[in-house]
Design an enzyme around this catalytic site. Structure first.
Site, mmCIF file in Angstrom:
data_model
loop_
_atom_site.group_PDB
_atom_site.id
_atom_site.type_symbol
_atom_site.label_atom_id
_atom_site.label_comp_id
_atom_site.label_asym_id
_atom_site.label_seq_id
_atom_site.Cartn_x
_atom_site.Cartn_y
_atom_site.Cartn_z
ATOM 1 N N ASP A 86 -9.172 5.588 6.703
ATOM 2 C CA ASP A 86 -8.022 6.057 7.522
ATOM 3 C C ASP A 86 -7.933 7.465 7.861
ATOM 4 O O ASP A 86 -8.587 8.463 7.252
ATOM 5 C CB ASP A 86 -6.703 6.135 6.650
ATOM 6 C CG ASP A 86 -6.164 4.681 6.140
ATOM 7 O OD1 ASP A 86 -6.108 3.955 7.069
ATOM 8 O OD2 ASP A 86 -5.803 4.263 5.074
ATOM 9 N N ASP A 123 -2.632 -4.465 7.049
ATOM 10 C CA ASP A 123 -2.818 -3.110 6.577
ATOM 11 C C ASP A 123 -1.390 -2.399 6.005
ATOM 12 O O ASP A 123 -0.622 -2.242 6.972
ATOM 13 C CB ASP A 123 -3.423 -2.344 7.552
ATOM 14 C CG ASP A 123 -3.773 -0.816 6.859
ATOM 15 O OD1 ASP A 123 -4.005 -0.758 5.725
ATOM 16 O OD2 ASP A 123 -3.608 0.420 7.709
HETATM 17 C C1 DX5 Z 1 -1.310 3.849 5.881
HETATM 18 C C2 DX5 Z 1 -2.794 3.142 5.986
HETATM 19 C C3 DX5 Z 1 -3.156 2.206 5.150
HETATM 20 C C4 DX5 Z 1 -2.967 2.447 3.445
HETATM 21 C C5 DX5 Z 1 -2.851 1.188 2.827
HETATM 22 O O1 DX5 Z 1 -0.938 4.747 6.884
HETATM 23 O O2 DX5 Z 1 -3.148 2.928 7.266
HETATM 24 O O3 DX5 Z 1 -4.552 1.875 5.234
HETATM 25 O O4 DX5 Z 1 -4.111 3.318 2.980
HETATM 26 O O5 DX5 Z 1 -2.697 1.570 1.663
HETATM 27 P P1 DX5 Z 1 -1.753 0.399 0.471
HETATM 28 O O6 DX5 Z 1 -2.765 -0.638 0.483
HETATM 29 O O7 DX5 Z 1 -1.600 1.278 -0.998
HETATM 30 O O8 DX5 Z 1 -0.506 0.154 1.080
HETATM 31 ZN ZN ZN Z 2 -5.150 2.056 7.321
#
Ligand code: DX5
Ligand code: ZN
Length: 207
Positions: A33, A167
């Site tokens: 990210d 995601d």
């Molecule tokens: C949110 C990110 C995601 C996040 C997912 O802005 O793009 O990729 O890291 O985290 P989890 O799996 O904990 O929801």
């Molecule tokens: Zn992400």
């Protein structure tokens, strides 16, 4: 079988390195990210020169404004296989696709919770993947929004040629329903890195 991709969202490069080494025995790719404090209020570590040293294949999720101006520097990194830009941030998707493909890389279009699947139908033929955000972008560990399943179903139904990636908010409790709805790949951050046993978490998510 659904592909599980560990998500990494960090401020500190040494933590990114640690997390990569934790999952590297079990996966061939991580989702990194990248946040600029503009498209989303939060920021992450985002120095491409350092990221280029990570010894794993990368999907880079650009949560940045005007990605047409920065996408090239990510697409050129040797360990980057794919780059995701946001429908809500991009003004010239043609240009983004041209730049990413000229490096031989794949391009994905991410959509925020407020963006409908059908709203991107004019763009979808240009990309390799659609990434449906299950949460508002910005942080990990949020609960998945209930509309996500229906959006995955729609994407699978209308856009046969693209991979459907989810995601945000992926957990052991909802992964089966996401796969049944048509998800090809699931990005999971907290469901993997907060688990007591990383290997078991990745295997259980994929099962
Ligand atoms: C949110 C990110 C995601 C996040 C997912 O802005 O793009 O990729 O890291 O985290 P989890 O799996 O904990 O929801
Ligand atoms: Zn992400």
């Amino acid at each position: 079988m659904v592909k599980i991709i560990p998500g990494i969202l960090e401020q500190d490069f040494s933590v990114i390195q640690q997390k990569v080494s934790l999952v590297k025995p079990y996966v061939d790719m991580v989702h990194l990210d990248i946040m600029d404090g503009d498209f989303v209020p939060q920021t992450t570590f985002r120095d491409p020169a350092q990221i280029a040293t990570l010894d794993i294949r990368l999907g880079v999720h650009l949560m940045v404004a005007h990605p047409e101006f920065s996408v090239k520097k990510w697409a050129t990194l040797a360990n980057v296989d794919r780059v995701f830009v946001h429908e809500e941030a991009v003004t010239n998707l043609d240009e983004v696709v041209k730049q990413v493909r000229s490096e031989g890389k794949k391009v994905g279009l991410s959509i925020n919770p407020e963006t409908s699947v059908i709203g991107v139908k004019e763009h979808i033929h240009m990309v390799d993947m659609i990434m449906i955000m299950g949460v508002e972008p910005g942080q990990s560990g949020q609960e998945m929004l209930p509309d996500t399943f229906e959006k995955v179903r729609e994407a699978k139904k209308y856009f046969e040629k693209v991979l459907v990636v989810v995601d945000g908010g992926v957990t052991m409790a909802n992964k089966k329903r996401l796969v049944a709805s048509g998800a090809d790949e699931l990005v999971a951050n907290s469901a993997i890195f907060d688990a007591p046993d990383i290997k078991a978490a990745i295997e259980a998510l994929a099962a």
